[in-house]
Design a protein around this motif. Structure first.
Motif, short mmCIF file in Angstrom:
data_model
loop_
_atom_site.label_atom_id
_atom_site.label_comp_id
_atom_site.label_asym_id
_atom_site.label_seq_id
_atom_site.Cartn_x
_atom_site.Cartn_y
_atom_site.Cartn_z
N THR A 1 -13.34 22.58 120.18
CA THR A 1 -14.03 23.80 119.77
C THR A 1 -14.83 24.38 120.92
OG1 THR A 1 -14.16 22.99 117.50
CG2 THR A 1 -15.64 24.79 118.11
N ASP A 2 -15.56 23.55 121.63
CA ASP A 2 -16.34 24.01 122.79
C ASP A 2 -15.42 24.60 123.86
OD1 ASP A 2 -18.64 23.19 121.55
OD2 ASP A 2 -18.84 21.33 122.71
N MET A 3 -14.29 23.95 124.11
CA MET A 3 -13.34 24.44 125.12
C MET A 3 -12.79 25.81 124.72
SD MET A 3 -9.70 22.84 126.37
CE MET A 3 -9.00 23.03 124.73
N ILE A 4 -12.40 25.96 123.46
CA ILE A 4 -11.84 27.23 122.99
C ILE A 4 -12.88 28.34 123.10
CG2 ILE A 4 -11.04 28.45 120.92
CD1 ILE A 4 -9.68 25.73 120.14
N ILE B 1 -13.36 29.38 126.71
CA ILE B 1 -12.25 30.19 127.21
C ILE B 1 -12.28 31.59 126.60
CG2 ILE B 1 -9.73 30.43 127.19
CD1 ILE B 1 -9.63 27.34 127.34
N ASN B 2 -12.56 31.66 125.30
CA ASN B 2 -12.52 32.94 124.59
C ASN B 2 -13.69 33.02 123.60
OD1 ASN B 2 -11.91 35.30 123.34
ND2 ASN B 2 -9.94 34.65 122.53
N ILE C 1 -14.64 33.95 117.81
CA ILE C 1 -15.44 33.77 116.60
C ILE C 1 -15.60 35.09 115.83
CG2 ILE C 1 -17.81 34.19 117.37
CD1 ILE C 1 -18.43 31.40 116.19
N GLU C 2 -15.40 36.21 116.51
CA GLU C 2 -15.56 37.53 115.88
C GLU C 2 -14.29 37.99 115.16
OE1 GLU C 2 -16.66 40.04 119.12
OE2 GLU C 2 -18.47 38.88 119.56
#
Length: 66
Positions: free
Chosen positions: A37-40, A43-44, A48-49
């Protein structure tokens, strides 16, 4: 049968990966989830929006933040 370590990507398959993941404790699995989750998010961060995620058939649940 003698166990060996292979560094060949052709030896990796979903069954072996699942077996390895299942060998982890629940704490280790949760740690991996947090790391992914932290990696995603790194990167982007705008992921979350996204509001248009659609559920698919199967065992996956789409969770939205209100």
């Amino acid at each position: 049968m003698q166990l060996q370590i292979s560094h060949d990507r052709r030896d990796e398959n979903p069954v072996a990966k699942a077996r390895w993941f299942q060998s982890l404790s629940m704490t280790e699995r949760a740690d991996f989830l947090c790391e992914f989750t932290d990696m995603i998010l790194e990167i982007n961060p705008k992921i979350i929006e996204r509001k248009n995620a659609q559920p698919i058939a199967g065992r996956i649940l789409v969770i939205t933040k209100k």
